[in-house]
Design an enzyme around this catalytic site. Sequence first.
Site, PDB file in Angstrom:
ATOM      1  N   ARG A 112       0.834  -1.205   0.000  1.00  9.16           N
ATOM      2  CA  ARG A 112       0.000   0.000   0.000  1.00  9.16           C
ATOM      3  C   ARG A 112       0.876   1.266   0.000  1.00  9.16           C
ATOM      4  O   ARG A 112       0.541   2.251  -0.646  1.00  9.16           O
ATOM      5  CB  ARG A 112      -0.891  -0.001   1.247  1.00  9.16           C
ATOM      6  CG  ARG A 112      -1.784   1.226   1.385  1.00  9.16           C
ATOM      7  CD  ARG A 112      -2.298   1.392   2.801  1.00  9.16           C
ATOM      8  NE  ARG A 112      -1.199   1.616   3.746  1.00  9.16           N
ATOM      9  CZ  ARG A 112      -1.329   1.487   5.075  1.00  9.16           C
ATOM     10  NH1 ARG A 112      -2.480   1.120   5.585  1.00  9.16           N
ATOM     11  NH2 ARG A 112      -0.309   1.695   5.873  1.00  9.16           N
TER      12      ARG A 112
ATOM     13  N   PHE B  24      -9.192  -8.534  18.758  1.00 13.68           N
ATOM     14  CA  PHE B  24      -7.894  -7.859  18.683  1.00 13.68           C
ATOM     15  C   PHE B  24      -7.071  -8.384  17.506  1.00 13.68           C
ATOM     16  O   PHE B  24      -6.406  -7.636  16.808  1.00 13.68           O
ATOM     17  CB  PHE B  24      -7.136  -8.067  20.004  1.00 13.68           C
ATOM     18  CG  PHE B  24      -5.715  -7.585  19.993  1.00 13.68           C
ATOM     19  CD1 PHE B  24      -4.665  -8.477  19.776  1.00 13.68           C
ATOM     20  CD2 PHE B  24      -5.409  -6.248  20.198  1.00 13.68           C
ATOM     21  CE1 PHE B  24      -3.344  -8.045  19.755  1.00 13.68           C
ATOM     22  CE2 PHE B  24      -4.080  -5.807  20.182  1.00 13.68           C
ATOM     23  CZ  PHE B  24      -3.054  -6.714  19.952  1.00 13.68           C
TER      24      PHE B  24
HETATM   25  C1  LIG Z   1       3.904  -3.299  11.881  1.00 11.89           C
HETATM   26  C2  LIG Z   1       2.747  -3.874  12.673  1.00 11.89           C
HETATM   27  C3  LIG Z   1       1.751  -4.533  11.711  1.00 11.89           C
HETATM   28  C4  LIG Z   1       3.274  -4.909  13.648  1.00 11.89           C
HETATM   29  C5  LIG Z   1       2.076  -2.693  13.442  1.00 11.89           C
HETATM   30  N1  LIG Z   1       0.867  -3.088  14.212  1.00 11.89           N
HETATM   31  C6  LIG Z   1      -0.355  -2.797  13.703  1.00 11.89           C
HETATM   32  O1  LIG Z   1      -0.500  -2.399  12.543  1.00 11.89           O
HETATM   33  C7  LIG Z   1      -1.571  -3.006  14.599  1.00 11.89           C
HETATM   34  C8  LIG Z   1      -2.790  -2.277  14.070  1.00 11.89           C
HETATM   35  C9  LIG Z   1      -2.548  -0.772  14.121  1.00 11.89           C
HETATM   36  O2  LIG Z   1      -1.672  -0.284  14.806  1.00 11.89           O
HETATM   37  N2  LIG Z   1      -3.344  -0.055  13.332  1.00 11.89           N
HETATM   38  C10 LIG Z   1      -3.216   1.383  13.226  1.00 11.89           C
HETATM   39  C11 LIG Z   1      -3.318   1.726  11.769  1.00 11.89           C
HETATM   40  C12 LIG Z   1      -2.042   2.261  11.301  1.00 11.89           C
HETATM   41  O3  LIG Z   1      -1.312   2.771  12.172  1.00 11.89           O
HETATM   42  O4  LIG Z   1      -1.784   2.115  10.115  1.00 11.89           O
HETATM   43  C13 LIG Z   1      -4.361   2.101  13.872  1.00 11.89           C
HETATM   44  O5  LIG Z   1      -4.077   3.146  14.464  1.00 11.89           O
HETATM   45  O6  LIG Z   1      -5.495   1.600  13.717  1.00 11.89           O
HETATM   46  O7  LIG Z   1      -1.883  -4.371  14.728  1.00 11.89           O
HETATM   47  C14 LIG Z   1      -0.800  -5.234  15.004  1.00 11.89           C
HETATM   48  C15 LIG Z   1      -1.304  -6.586  15.397  1.00 11.89           C
HETATM   49  C16 LIG Z   1      -2.526  -6.715  16.020  1.00 11.89           C
HETATM   50  C17 LIG Z   1      -3.030  -7.998  16.300  1.00 11.89           C
HETATM   51  C18 LIG Z   1      -2.327  -9.143  15.934  1.00 11.89           C
HETATM   52  C19 LIG Z   1      -1.078  -9.034  15.294  1.00 11.89           C
HETATM   53  C20 LIG Z   1      -0.340 -10.164  14.908  1.00 11.89           C
HETATM   54  C21 LIG Z   1       0.879 -10.022  14.279  1.00 11.89           C
HETATM   55  C22 LIG Z   1       1.414  -8.758  14.046  1.00 11.89           C
HETATM   56  C23 LIG Z   1       0.713  -7.623  14.409  1.00 11.89           C
HETATM   57  C24 LIG Z   1      -0.547  -7.742  15.026  1.00 11.89           C
HETATM   58  C25 LIG Z   1       0.209  -4.650  15.970  1.00 11.89           C
HETATM   59  C26 LIG Z   1       0.299  -5.107  17.278  1.00 11.89           C
HETATM   60  C27 LIG Z   1       1.278  -4.560  18.114  1.00 11.89           C
HETATM   61 CL1  LIG Z   1       1.404  -5.148  19.728  1.00 11.89          CL
HETATM   62  C28 LIG Z   1       2.152  -3.570  17.656  1.00 11.89           C
HETATM   63  C29 LIG Z   1       2.030  -3.094  16.356  1.00 11.89           C
HETATM   64  C30 LIG Z   1       1.049  -3.619  15.520  1.00 11.89           C
END
Ligand SMILES: CC(C)(C)CN1C(=O)[C@@H](CC(=O)N[C@@H](CC(=O)O)C(=O)O)O[C@H](c2cccc3ccccc23)c2cc(Cl)ccc21
Length: 340
Positions: free
Chosen positions: A188, A258
């Site tokens: 993206r 989640f």
């Molecule tokens: C790079 C990433 C995908 C790991 C970032 N990441 C995620 O994207 C978030 C979602 C998020 O932050 N969304 C943002 C949108 C945005 O910022 O683009 C929002 O504000 O809605 O979810 C992930 C996340 C959530 C649930 C299960 C997961 C399993 C494997 C890896 C990541 C997982 C995430 C969980 C944790 Cl504990 C830490 C980071 C993340």
Amino acid sequence: CDFGAMTPTLKQCYEFLNLTSRSFAAVIQALDGELRDAVCIFYLVLRALDTVEDDMTIPIPVKVPMLKSFYKNLWDPNWNYTESNDKDRIVLENFPSISQEFRNLAEIYREVISDICQKMGDGMTIFLERKVDTMEEWDEYCHYVAGLVGIGLAQLFSASGQEDAIIGEDTSLANKLGLFLQKTNIIRDYLEDWNDKRIFWPRATWSKYASDLGDFALPENQEKAVQCLNDLITNTLELLPSAVLFMSRLKTQSIFNFVAIPQVMAIATLERCYNNPKVFSGVVKIRKGEAVRIMMGSTSLEKVKAIIRHFTLQIIERIPDTDPNASKTRAVCQKVLEVT
Ligand SMILES: CC(C)(C)CN1C(=O)[C@@H](CC(=O)N[C@@H](CC(=O)O)C(=O)O)O[C@H](c2cccc3ccccc23)c2cc(Cl)ccc21
């Protein structure tokens, strides 16, 4: 959350969470018991580590030891970093509040978070100076920045007792959850990353369609650009059956939500990007209203399967007969339909 019973520093951490993650903070705060604080701290610590990795003002000879030793900061009550200009610098400037609450967590959670930070910091240094060439290296990079997050989260779920041990033990499956999200983000964010002079699209794929990754930003190369885009999306869709299997094993509603919400947001994003030249002239984002509808509809395995099925059928309908990967994309989509 019961803000009344929280220490001032834990209250601060939830404020940082709501400042650094728009819609996702609510989903974290809906987690139950000890898991909620553990994931909140894990999220903030990862945001801090990611902010150091992303900061282009830090010279590489300084950044490498910073990343490799980052996990040690969890035990240093005074460590913070005030030189960052990143939008999320608040988590680095106030790291003492985050590390204080890390040290208040039960040991089982501290061990997971510290272990993942150490592996992630090490892995990030590998790709500071090396571009992503082969598809194996694409998986390796995504493992370090997102697969490890999935592995850590799965271990936190099992450590909390809210999920069975198999969830935290099957690291290959948890890794793929992260690869699916990160590969979708990389696909993206082509233009945003290209403008920031950052390259995460694997050379092994883009070199089949262009001699330079920047060629895709030129309108005259649109057909090749979209063929490369479809190639990467096909590779990413292969991860969906593993994501469905992981989610089918979850038994706690708040943990299911989640995990499911980002996965469903990602398939919706992939569908919007498929065969879409707009990826090369702007960022293809899901509108807020559609995102809320998706989040509301991701509360059971059957609902999530139906949403994944919907977007997969949408992609199948748009596969151009002239696309070099058409038959492979159809086959991958069929495999997704078989498990949803
Ligand atoms: C790079 C990433 C995908 C790991 C970032 N990441 C995620 O994207 C978030 C979602 C998020 O932050 N969304 C943002 C949108 C945005 O910022 O683009 C929002 O504000 O809605 O979810 C992930 C996340 C959530 C649930 C299960 C997961 C399993 C494997 C890896 C990541 C997982 C995430 C969980 C944790 Cl504990 C830490 C980071 C993340």
